[in-house]
Design a protein around this motif. Sequence first.
Motif, mmCIF file in Angstrom:
data_model
loop_
_atom_site.group_PDB
_atom_site.id
_atom_site.type_symbol
_atom_site.label_atom_id
_atom_site.label_comp_id
_atom_site.label_asym_id
_atom_site.label_seq_id
_atom_site.Cartn_x
_atom_site.Cartn_y
_atom_site.Cartn_z
ATOM 1 N N ASN A 96 3.270 4.057 11.497
ATOM 2 C CA ASN A 96 2.526 3.121 11.923
ATOM 3 C C ASN A 96 2.332 2.743 13.438
ATOM 4 O O ASN A 96 3.170 3.224 14.079
ATOM 5 C CB ASN A 96 2.154 1.840 10.978
ATOM 6 N N ILE A 152 -2.903 3.973 11.337
ATOM 7 C CA ILE A 152 -3.409 2.649 12.159
ATOM 8 C C ILE A 152 -4.209 1.578 11.167
ATOM 9 O O ILE A 152 -5.431 1.205 11.573
ATOM 10 C CB ILE A 152 -3.961 2.817 13.386
ATOM 11 N N GLY A 153 -3.578 1.307 9.880
ATOM 12 C CA GLY A 153 -4.314 0.455 9.020
ATOM 13 C C GLY A 153 -5.848 0.982 8.919
ATOM 14 O O GLY A 153 -6.204 1.813 8.584
ATOM 15 N N PRO A 154 -6.662 -0.225 9.098
ATOM 16 C CA PRO A 154 -8.191 0.062 8.839
ATOM 17 C C PRO A 154 -8.704 1.197 9.654
ATOM 18 O O PRO A 154 -9.920 1.582 9.581
ATOM 19 C CB PRO A 154 -8.819 -1.378 9.208
ATOM 20 N N GLY A 202 -7.595 4.064 10.258
ATOM 21 C CA GLY A 202 -7.288 5.471 9.968
ATOM 22 C C GLY A 202 -6.002 6.202 10.423
ATOM 23 O O GLY A 202 -5.081 5.702 10.491
ATOM 24 N N VAL A 205 -13.255 1.686 1.980
ATOM 25 C CA VAL A 205 -12.709 0.902 0.890
ATOM 26 C C VAL A 205 -13.722 -0.295 0.223
ATOM 27 O O VAL A 205 -14.145 -0.878 1.044
ATOM 28 C CB VAL A 205 -11.456 -0.083 1.322
ATOM 29 N N VAL A 259 -10.921 -4.943 0.267
ATOM 30 C CA VAL A 259 -9.340 -4.754 0.402
ATOM 31 C C VAL A 259 -8.489 -5.850 -0.252
ATOM 32 O O VAL A 259 -8.962 -7.022 -0.219
ATOM 33 C CB VAL A 259 -8.931 -4.927 1.897
ATOM 34 N N THR A 302 -2.590 -4.293 0.904
ATOM 35 C CA THR A 302 -2.312 -3.486 1.397
ATOM 36 C C THR A 302 -0.951 -2.775 1.480
ATOM 37 O O THR A 302 -0.398 -1.766 2.029
ATOM 38 C CB THR A 302 -2.559 -3.566 3.000
ATOM 39 N N ALA A 346 0.451 1.141 1.463
ATOM 40 C CA ALA A 346 -0.556 2.135 1.827
ATOM 41 C C ALA A 346 0.326 3.080 2.631
ATOM 42 O O ALA A 346 -0.255 4.232 2.342
ATOM 43 C CB ALA A 346 -1.634 1.119 2.566
ATOM 44 N N GLY A 347 1.247 2.638 3.480
ATOM 45 C CA GLY A 347 2.044 3.673 4.305
ATOM 46 C C GLY A 347 2.699 4.566 3.378
ATOM 47 O O GLY A 347 2.951 5.818 3.685
ATOM 48 N N LEU A 390 -6.081 9.976 3.015
ATOM 49 C CA LEU A 390 -6.793 8.656 3.250
ATOM 50 C C LEU A 390 -7.353 8.085 2.123
ATOM 51 O O LEU A 390 -7.582 6.904 2.145
ATOM 52 C CB LEU A 390 -7.459 8.730 4.422
ATOM 53 N N CYS A 446 -4.927 6.368 0.111
ATOM 54 C CA CYS A 446 -4.495 5.309 0.855
ATOM 55 C C CYS A 446 -5.590 4.202 0.390
ATOM 56 O O CYS A 446 -5.394 2.862 0.128
ATOM 57 C CB CYS A 446 -4.561 5.274 2.259
ATOM 58 N N VAL A 496 -4.936 0.397 -1.552
ATOM 59 C CA VAL A 496 -5.439 -0.825 -0.817
ATOM 60 C C VAL A 496 -6.604 -1.780 -1.675
ATOM 61 O O VAL A 496 -6.709 -3.070 -1.629
ATOM 62 C CB VAL A 496 -5.847 -0.896 0.648
HETATM 63 P P1 ADP Z 1 1.738 0.865 6.934
HETATM 64 O O1 ADP Z 1 1.730 0.365 5.353
HETATM 65 O O2 ADP Z 1 3.009 1.613 6.990
HETATM 66 O O3 ADP Z 1 1.530 -0.343 7.856
HETATM 67 P P2 ADP Z 1 -1.050 1.361 7.416
HETATM 68 O O4 ADP Z 1 -1.198 -0.097 7.444
HETATM 69 O O5 ADP Z 1 -1.382 1.920 8.605
HETATM 70 O O6 ADP Z 1 0.263 1.695 6.937
HETATM 71 O O7 ADP Z 1 -1.868 2.094 6.196
HETATM 72 C C1 ADP Z 1 -1.992 3.459 5.734
HETATM 73 C C2 ADP Z 1 -3.533 3.711 5.674
HETATM 74 O O8 ADP Z 1 -3.782 2.946 4.486
HETATM 75 C C3 ADP Z 1 -4.116 3.683 6.727
HETATM 76 O O9 ADP Z 1 -4.209 4.996 7.573
HETATM 77 C C4 ADP Z 1 -5.553 3.482 6.107
HETATM 78 O O10 ADP Z 1 -6.193 4.652 5.677
HETATM 79 C C5 ADP Z 1 -5.146 2.685 4.771
HETATM 80 N N1 ADP Z 1 -5.300 1.299 5.137
HETATM 81 C C6 ADP Z 1 -4.407 0.247 5.214
HETATM 82 N N2 ADP Z 1 -4.989 -0.915 5.470
HETATM 83 C C7 ADP Z 1 -6.358 -0.476 5.324
HETATM 84 C C8 ADP Z 1 -7.559 -1.681 5.504
HETATM 85 N N3 ADP Z 1 -7.369 -2.805 5.628
HETATM 86 N N4 ADP Z 1 -8.689 -1.061 5.266
HETATM 87 C C9 ADP Z 1 -8.874 0.217 5.251
HETATM 88 N N5 ADP Z 1 -7.838 1.059 4.859
HETATM 89 C C10 ADP Z 1 -6.556 0.684 5.011
#
Ligand code: ADP
Length: 318
Positions: free
Chosen positions: A181, A228-230, A232, A253, A256, A259, A262-263, A291, A294, A298
Amino acid sequence: MSKACLVRGSINIDEVYTLPHIVRPGETIASTGFERKTGGKGSNQAYAAARAGGRVVLDAQIGSDGLAVRDRIAAGGVDVSRVRVIEDEVTGRAIIQRSATGENSIVLYAGANFANPGAKPDLDGFTHLLLQNEIPLKDTLAYLYEAGARAMTSLYNPSPMPTRAVLRTFPWHCLTHLIVNEGELADIAIAFDAAPTAASVADTARAQMRALSAAPGFNPHIVIVTTIGPDGVVLLDPTGGDKRIMAWPAAPVAKVVDTTGAGDTFAGYFVSLLMEMGDDAPLDTVIPICLTACALTVETAGAMESIAARNDVDTRMA
Ligand code: ADP
């Protein structure tokens, strides 16, 4: 050889206590709720890979208190024949306090995950290796060296992050795919003095992937995938001449909810799709499926139990 992935990683029992507030030193309070769940990044990612449709074997260790957890992982389609029971150890634990205001406090105990380090890796019959970092570093390194010697596809999601000294001497030459991430990318980039910043999180990730890929001591042939979370995913694909950086927005999504996981969903789906479509599969096909998986994770509470099956991902994309 038909494609198969070995996940060498952790299994934990997550014990979640709901409390009015996080316990203070010396204090005893009654919890208002308790849940026991299957956890550990190894099991989550193996489970996700199996839910995506791939053939996956989890190579991990539990105590005799972990048999139900092992069965739960197997029920998701993971081959658990390499999950060893260490009789005089307990299964790894995450003791999670969750307060009424949503704060978390977590105590980890590695337990059986750290028993008997140094076993010889056996990668016969596998085309792909997926590693995290919740087992002894010695074992992560041994498996990665073996994968490198066999020119296997190897994926590494370094969590928890090794020290900077370890990162600088890590056998990057054995690795084909790094999955991080944005925070983990920054940690590795800093270790290599390759951590420029830019106006947005995504632009910072692009700049750091470029700098890291070019840094002495790193391996310029590694595919770097940064979630990178939301926002992508941004990805550095080193093949095809000039370093190519691509980006995809997160899948829509509905709401939410949680999360967590998700990773892990991304990593498991990604390796499974490489097995299904080939390591050189078009990323514009592979990444949107990951994606979407993921997004479903979430939208649902929990970690492993929130990872959707491939059918549901395909239905969402249709
Ligand atoms: P990690 O859990 O390793 O920190 P991320 O937070 O980057 O991983 O989440 C992995 C994937 O999950 C993201 O690339 C995104 O597609 C999805 N995701 C995570 N958080 C959100 C969110 N708040 N809204 C939408 N998609 C999310």
